[in-house]
Design a protein around this motif. Structure first.
Motif, mmCIF file in Angstrom:
data_model
loop_
_atom_site.group_PDB
_atom_site.id
_atom_site.type_symbol
_atom_site.label_atom_id
_atom_site.label_comp_id
_atom_site.label_asym_id
_atom_site.label_seq_id
_atom_site.Cartn_x
_atom_site.Cartn_y
_atom_site.Cartn_z
ATOM 1 N N LEU B 81 48.053 56.248 37.867
ATOM 2 C CA LEU B 81 47.895 55.717 39.222
ATOM 3 C C LEU B 81 47.656 56.877 40.165
ATOM 4 O O LEU B 81 48.054 58.016 39.885
ATOM 5 C CB LEU B 81 49.169 54.994 39.677
ATOM 6 C CG LEU B 81 49.545 53.669 39.051
ATOM 7 C CD1 LEU B 81 50.859 53.179 39.665
ATOM 8 C CD2 LEU B 81 48.466 52.631 39.259
ATOM 9 N N ARG B 86 44.822 50.872 44.529
ATOM 10 C CA ARG B 86 45.035 49.616 45.241
ATOM 11 C C ARG B 86 45.609 48.531 44.320
ATOM 12 O O ARG B 86 45.237 48.451 43.158
ATOM 13 C CB ARG B 86 43.734 49.149 45.882
ATOM 14 C CG ARG B 86 43.333 50.100 46.978
ATOM 15 C CD ARG B 86 42.099 49.714 47.737
ATOM 16 N NE ARG B 86 41.828 50.728 48.746
ATOM 17 C CZ ARG B 86 42.314 50.707 49.976
ATOM 18 N NH1 ARG B 86 43.091 49.721 50.360
ATOM 19 N NH2 ARG B 86 42.033 51.660 50.827
ATOM 20 N N VAL B 87 46.502 47.754 44.915
ATOM 21 C CA VAL B 87 47.171 46.686 44.168
ATOM 22 C C VAL B 87 46.960 45.362 44.902
ATOM 23 O O VAL B 87 47.146 45.284 46.129
ATOM 24 C CB VAL B 87 48.689 46.975 44.038
ATOM 25 C CG1 VAL B 87 49.392 45.831 43.310
ATOM 26 C CG2 VAL B 87 48.924 48.298 43.321
ATOM 27 N N HIS B 88 46.560 44.359 44.150
ATOM 28 C CA HIS B 88 46.363 43.015 44.686
ATOM 29 C C HIS B 88 47.711 42.453 45.150
ATOM 30 O O HIS B 88 48.660 42.381 44.365
ATOM 31 C CB HIS B 88 45.761 42.157 43.578
ATOM 32 C CG HIS B 88 45.584 40.712 43.927
ATOM 33 N ND1 HIS B 88 45.318 39.754 42.971
ATOM 34 C CD2 HIS B 88 45.628 40.061 45.106
ATOM 35 C CE1 HIS B 88 45.214 38.577 43.562
ATOM 36 N NE2 HIS B 88 45.406 38.734 44.853
ATOM 37 N N ARG B 90 49.838 39.603 45.749
ATOM 38 C CA ARG B 90 49.900 38.189 45.367
ATOM 39 C C ARG B 90 51.370 37.795 45.217
ATOM 40 O O ARG B 90 52.139 38.509 44.560
ATOM 41 C CB ARG B 90 49.172 38.016 44.029
ATOM 42 C CG ARG B 90 49.096 36.599 43.554
ATOM 43 C CD ARG B 90 48.350 36.504 42.242
ATOM 44 N NE ARG B 90 48.211 35.109 41.855
ATOM 45 C CZ ARG B 90 47.780 34.702 40.672
ATOM 46 N NH1 ARG B 90 47.423 35.589 39.764
ATOM 47 N NH2 ARG B 90 47.694 33.423 40.402
ATOM 48 N N ASN B 91 51.739 36.697 45.810
ATOM 49 C CA ASN B 91 53.143 36.289 45.779
ATOM 50 C C ASN B 91 53.364 35.261 44.677
ATOM 51 O O ASN B 91 53.626 34.089 44.926
ATOM 52 C CB ASN B 91 53.567 35.730 47.136
ATOM 53 C CG ASN B 91 55.071 35.554 47.233
ATOM 54 O OD1 ASN B 91 55.794 35.785 46.264
ATOM 55 N ND2 ASN B 91 55.536 35.135 48.392
ATOM 56 N N ARG B 92 53.243 35.722 43.473
ATOM 57 C CA ARG B 92 53.500 34.866 42.319
ATOM 58 C C ARG B 92 53.959 35.762 41.172
ATOM 59 O O ARG B 92 53.229 36.657 40.748
ATOM 60 C CB ARG B 92 52.248 34.100 41.893
ATOM 61 C CG ARG B 92 52.466 33.132 40.732
ATOM 62 C CD ARG B 92 51.165 32.430 40.380
ATOM 63 N NE ARG B 92 51.360 31.385 39.394
ATOM 64 C CZ ARG B 92 51.366 31.590 38.082
ATOM 65 N NH1 ARG B 92 51.206 32.812 37.606
ATOM 66 N NH2 ARG B 92 51.530 30.576 37.247
ATOM 67 N N ILE B 118 48.796 39.189 51.766
ATOM 68 C CA ILE B 118 48.558 38.330 50.602
ATOM 69 C C ILE B 118 47.071 37.997 50.494
ATOM 70 O O ILE B 118 46.429 37.639 51.478
ATOM 71 C CB ILE B 118 49.428 37.063 50.677
ATOM 72 C CG1 ILE B 118 50.871 37.413 50.312
ATOM 73 C CG2 ILE B 118 48.901 35.966 49.751
ATOM 74 C CD1 ILE B 118 51.860 36.294 50.504
ATOM 75 N N GLY B 119 46.548 38.157 49.283
ATOM 76 C CA GLY B 119 45.119 37.937 49.034
ATOM 77 C C GLY B 119 44.312 39.218 49.134
ATOM 78 O O GLY B 119 43.229 39.306 48.585
ATOM 79 N N LYS B 120 44.874 40.207 49.838
ATOM 80 C CA LYS B 120 44.171 41.488 50.004
ATOM 81 C C LYS B 120 44.802 42.525 49.058
ATOM 82 O O LYS B 120 45.497 42.168 48.129
ATOM 83 C CB LYS B 120 44.269 41.935 51.461
ATOM 84 C CG LYS B 120 43.704 40.911 52.437
ATOM 85 C CD LYS B 120 43.960 41.334 53.861
ATOM 86 C CE LYS B 120 43.622 40.198 54.820
ATOM 87 N NZ LYS B 120 44.086 40.489 56.186
ATOM 88 N N MET B 121 44.564 43.790 49.364
ATOM 89 C CA MET B 121 45.135 44.841 48.528
ATOM 90 C C MET B 121 45.898 45.831 49.395
ATOM 91 O O MET B 121 45.589 46.006 50.572
ATOM 92 C CB MET B 121 44.035 45.565 47.757
ATOM 93 C CG MET B 121 43.385 44.697 46.689
ATOM 94 S SD MET B 121 42.303 45.615 45.588
ATOM 95 C CE MET B 121 40.827 45.732 46.580
ATOM 96 N N LEU B 142 55.535 43.649 43.181
ATOM 97 C CA LEU B 142 54.132 44.020 42.954
ATOM 98 C C LEU B 142 54.050 45.350 42.198
ATOM 99 O O LEU B 142 53.272 45.484 41.247
ATOM 100 C CB LEU B 142 53.391 44.117 44.292
ATOM 101 C CG LEU B 142 53.129 42.778 44.984
ATOM 102 C CD1 LEU B 142 52.685 42.990 46.426
ATOM 103 C CD2 LEU B 142 52.081 41.973 44.226
ATOM 104 N N GLY B 145 55.130 44.880 38.709
ATOM 105 C CA GLY B 145 54.092 44.169 37.962
ATOM 106 C C GLY B 145 53.025 45.115 37.439
ATOM 107 O O GLY B 145 52.475 44.911 36.349
ATOM 108 N N VAL B 146 52.722 46.145 38.203
ATOM 109 C CA VAL B 146 51.718 47.124 37.769
ATOM 110 C C VAL B 146 52.311 48.087 36.740
ATOM 111 O O VAL B 146 51.677 48.418 35.742
ATOM 112 C CB VAL B 146 51.183 47.920 38.988
ATOM 113 C CG1 VAL B 146 50.329 49.088 38.533
ATOM 114 C CG2 VAL B 146 50.371 47.002 39.887
#
Lengths: 210, 296
Positions: B81, B86-88, B90-92, B118-121, B142, B145-146
């Motif tokens: 990294l 950049r990381v998407h 997303r709230n899921r 949300i939806g962006k990076m 987030l 998650g990465v």
């Protein structure tokens, strides 16, 4: 929007007089790109059915140009190529490559935008992403450049059943043959965006002779 | 829950010089009404170490974000990294219990910056900053998650700071919480990480400094810093849920070397006075370290 960049002639053998991006045969790209894009290869979908990946791509030399190129009246190229760290490393820097069918998706989204009457926002990782993107487990139309994940329309966030189903219906009524992912949590469903796609469409520009 | 034994000193190791300090902490603990308190200290100026129930396990709450910060910078150090990767947003997220999806409620985060994206990076360094300074749970999940929890745990092992830290899941995973699957820490475990950071030994002096800069940006200052004199700088991370309240950080006083202090506390859900107790312990330690030897 009229920007000179749209009419700039760039070097290349397959150029269109009104579109500044060069068409490239993915099979002629350097090995690191071929490994990431897998041009022309078969890839199985979630049901095990083999699909053929795109072979021809538009080459995007810079983010600056992507910010200027209109694919439709209200959609610029950059909106379709936002990917995060999960994309294969060579495909996170320029030049970038996007399947030629991306122009068809843009036209469909423009028509959809007309129907909803407001801004349509494509999410990060929600336009074109390669078959080696870490989100890509089975063949997904995102790797054909024919799918979009929409997380927001106007001021409405598509993170609930009501919003997703309402706009999904508009998409299906407006765009014959479009497929939208049903609302829900399991794999194959979507609960925080509207996924729509045209299927596994391959676009082969006329200039391509082989 | 069976726990690994930390190799650090015993739960309440008493060196004569620390005796008075230990008695003062015990007194605060008895008066506070807390279920349990652990305090660990390492003073770079005097060499003093204190381990007061240092190997007792606590629910980590948001202090687990310090090991995750270390995991993010490990990925940067390995070149996987970049700080501006950049990381998407997303709230899921998927619970560790049967992969059931869940979201982070926006009301549970102190600022709305990450939720608004949300939806962006967002950049990795931006997420790390929000994860620490305002304890953003969305940013934390987030990043995790990465990185992947296994990679973070592997980093802790490679740095020999894995004992006393158990990273088992992301934050706000209510299903996991109900099943008793939680991130756990000991005061000794957090102390080891913070000592390494303060000494510039996490990957490189430059990367250690960047992590310390983020910790210096902490916006919740009701614990360790609250009763320290003006001009004191504290690089720290708090953590609070219904049953625990923690603060762990490095205290920089003028004209002396810093000291690392970890205070973990456990409470009945209805109990009050958590921040005041942490601040009182911090103040006691400050006074002890800055008094002349005859006062001690």
């Amino acid at each position: 929007m009229s920007d000179p960049a749209r009419f700039v002639e760039t070097p290349g053998v397959n150029e269109s007089p009104t579109f500044p991006l060069r068409v490239v045969d993915g099979l002629t790209l350097p090995a690191e790109y071929r490994k990431a894009l897998r041009p022309g290869e078969e890839w199985k979908d979630a049901t095990g059915f083999p699909r053929q990946l795109p072979r021809y791509f538009y080459e995007i030399p810079s983010w600056d140009l992507a910010m200027k190129i209109e694919l439709a009246s209200h959609f610029l190229l950059w909106e379709f190529i936002q990917v995060d760290v999960r994309e294969a490393p060579p495909l996170r820097t320029f030049p970038r490559y996007v399947p030629c069918a991306i122009t068809l998706l843009a036209v469909c989204l423009e028509r959809f935008r007309d129907a909803v009457g407001t801004l349509v926002h494509i999410s990060a990782n929600g336009g074109y992403r390669s078959p080696t993107h870490r989100f890509s487990k089975n063949a997904t139309p995102h790797a054909w450049g024919t799918a979009a994940n929409i997380y927001r329309i106007g001021d409405t966030y598509l993170d609930n059943r009501s919003a997703i189903e309402r706009f999904s219906l508009i998409a299906r009524e407006t765009l014959p043959g479009i497929w939208t992912r049903p609302y829900g949590a399991p794999t194959g469903f979507a609960e925080d965006h509207l996924h729509l796609d045209l299927g596994y469409v391959l676009s082969v520009p006329r200039d391509v002779k082989n | 829950m069976p726990k690994k034994e930390a190799p650090a000193p015993a739960a309440t190791e008493i060196v004569p010089r620390e005796h008075a300090l230990r008695e003062q902490i015990e007194k605060i603990e008895q008066e506070s009404g807390a279920r349990a308190i652990a305090v660990t200290l390492r003073d770079a100026e005097t060499g003093l170490e204190l381990h007061y129930h240092g190997d007792r396990w606590f629910h980590a709450a948001s202090t687990i974000k310090v090991p995750i910060l270390l995991g993010a910078f490990a990925a940067i150090n390995r070149g996987e990294l970049l700080p501006h990767s950049r990381v998407h947003v997303r709230n899921r997220f998927l619970s560790v219990v049967e992969n059931i999806p869940f979201r982070v409620e926006s009301g549970r985060d102190a600022n709305s910056v990450v939720h608004n994206a949300i939806g962006k990076m967002m950049r990795v360094d931006e997420l790390a900053y929000h994860m620490i300074t305002t304890s953003s749970n969305l940013a934390t999940n987030l990043l995790l998650g990465v990185l992947g929890p296994d990679a973070v745990s592997q980093t802790l092992k490679e740095l020999h700071v894995d004992q006393g830290i158990e990273l088992r899941r992301g934050v706000e995973d209510e299903l996991a919480f109900e099943k008793g699957i939680s991130n756990m820490v000991t005061a000794d475990g957090l102390l080891r990480i913070l000592v390494m950071l303060s000494e510039g030994k996490a990957f490189s002096p430059a990367l250690s400094r960047r992590m310390m800069d983020i910790l210096h940006g902490q916006e919740f200052n009701q614990g360790i810093p609250a009763r320290l004199p003006k001009g004191t700088r504290v690089a720290h991370k708090t953590g609070e849920i219904s049953t625990v309240a923690h603060d762990a950080g490095v205290v920089y006083l003028p004209k002396r070397k810093p000291y690392v202090l970890v205070i973990l506390t456990e409470w009945d859900p209805a109990a009050s006075g958590r921040s005041q107790t942490i601040a009182a312990i911090s103040h006691t330690i400050y006074e002890y370290l800055t008094q002349g030897p005859e006062d001690k």
